[in-house]
Design an enzyme around this catalytic site. Structure first.
Site, PDB file in Angstrom:
ATOM      1  CB  SER A 257      -0.959   0.015   1.196  1.00 17.38           C
ATOM      2  OG  SER A 257      -0.249   0.045   2.420  1.00 17.38           O
ATOM      3  CE  LYS A 302      -2.840   1.524   5.147  1.00 18.47           C
ATOM      4  NZ  LYS A 302      -2.354   1.045   3.855  1.00 18.47           N
TER       5      LYS A 302
END
Length: 365
Positions: A257, A302
């Site tokens: 990611s 996140k």
């Protein structure tokens, strides 16, 4: 004993029993929470995250932070009380254990898989950044993995460069499977390769390996009940030769990611001026060799982690936008991106201060 006292005592004992059950009875869930966020333009553990040699680099400013998620280990047994607390907590997310560790995957297997994905994301980040800068990158097909007890074991090795199959040149990993499956199980197939050791030695001297060798392998039948076909037991992939050295120094991080943020950090260091204009930008997203940004897991964690560190803008994969926008941390602007070009365009608006037309995430996407 008075009835009221007896009732209160029974209620208290029942409550204690429920609490004990909640503490001692495991439930099939795991927890996700915000993990560390690291500035790809800065340092981590005392050394620059991005190290480029053999090419002119430029000073940078601001932040282009990659973000991470912490998860409970595969062996951790969550109890009911912890699960309820996690469901109620704003900064945590409780998910079914199989979501993080499918098919009984162990901690070791998950760590290995994440490490491989992280390594591949670094390669793709380099390729995407250099392609965007019109800097040539040489690509070639390689043997990524060799299955144990397969026809290829001991004949082909991870890192071998596949030049041709049965004399037909291969340009993409998919070419290998197509050429092998033209055979019937039990037939022989010939690979023209550059052995991994020779390729590595040539790259070390910044040369192109030219000497090849042919190896012949007898195919076998696949285990796929729906589609019986000839296989040799390898997975083909892509590797690259770069015109200069780009090292990404970041340990204890896994998964794919961080690809987008690595590619932007590389682009920033190889171009004059600052991509961020001194602003604090964070983000996430996989990236492929062509610069396409893909979705990731744990987006809500996140964004929380990024905002807690001071991020003002968060570059968000388009496919994660709807989920992220449902609970956007106060003060954080979610910017939708599909490609590295989208991200560079958004950064241009951010550093100029003209953010009215930024493609912002909504609950509809």
């Amino acid at each position: 004993m008075p009835r009221r006292t007896a009732t209160m005592l029974a209620s208290t004992l029942m409550l204690i029993a429920l609490l004990c059950a909640g503490v001692f009875i495991p439930v099939p869930y795991s927890e996700m929470s915000p993990g560390p966020t690291v500035n790809t333009l800065g340092e981590h553990d005392g050394e620059p995250v991005l190290q480029i040699s053999g090419r002119k680099t430029y000073a940078t400013s601001g932040h282009l932070n990659m973000t991470t998620v912490r998860v409970t280990s595969a062996d951790y047994k969550m109890n009911l009380v912890e699960a309820v607390y996690g469901w109620l907590a704003h900064d945590n997310k409780v998910v079914p254990h199989d979501t993080l560790y499918p098919d009984g995957k162990t901690e070791e297997q998950s760590t290995q898989e994440n490490a491989e994905e992280f390594s591949q994301s670094q390669e793709s980040a380099k390729v995407a950044a250099l392609k965007e800068l019109d800097i040539p990158v040489k690509s070639f097909v390689i043997v990524s993995t060799v299955a144990k007890d397969s026809p290829s074991e001991g004949v082909l090795h991870a890192g071998d460069v596949i030049k041709a199959v049965d004399g037909t040149a291969v340009k993409e990993p998919t070419d290998v499977a197509e050429l092998v499956t033209k055979h019937k199980p039990g037939e022989k197939v010939t690979f023209t390769i550059v052995p991994a050791k020779e390729q590595a030695a040539a790259e070390k001297e910044n040369k192109t390996a030219t000497e090849t060798q042919d190896v012949t392998i007898t195919t076998k039948e696949s285990d796929d009940e729906l589609e019986k076909r000839a296989i040799v037991g390898i997975t083909a992939g892509t590797d690259h030769t770069f015109p200069f050295t780009i090292d990404i120094k970041l340990a204890d991080v896994g998964g794919p990611s961080a690809g987008l943020m690595f590619s932007l950090g590389i682009y920033d260091k190889l171009t004059p001026g600052s991509l961020t204009g001194g602003k604090f930008v964070a983000g996430t997203g996989t990236i492929d060799d062509d610069g396409k940004v893909g979705p990731i897991g744990g987006i809500e964690m996140k964004t929380v982690g990024a905002r807690d560190k001071g991020a003002q803008y968060f570059l968000t994969p388009a496919e994660n936008c709807a989920s992220a926008a449902k609970d956007t941390p106060s003060g954080l602007t979610l910017v939708k991106v599909n490609t590295i070009e989208d991200a560079l365009g958004a950064l241009k608006d951010i550093r100029s201060g003209d953010t009215a037309d930024l493609p912002k995430c909504t609950t509809k996407g």
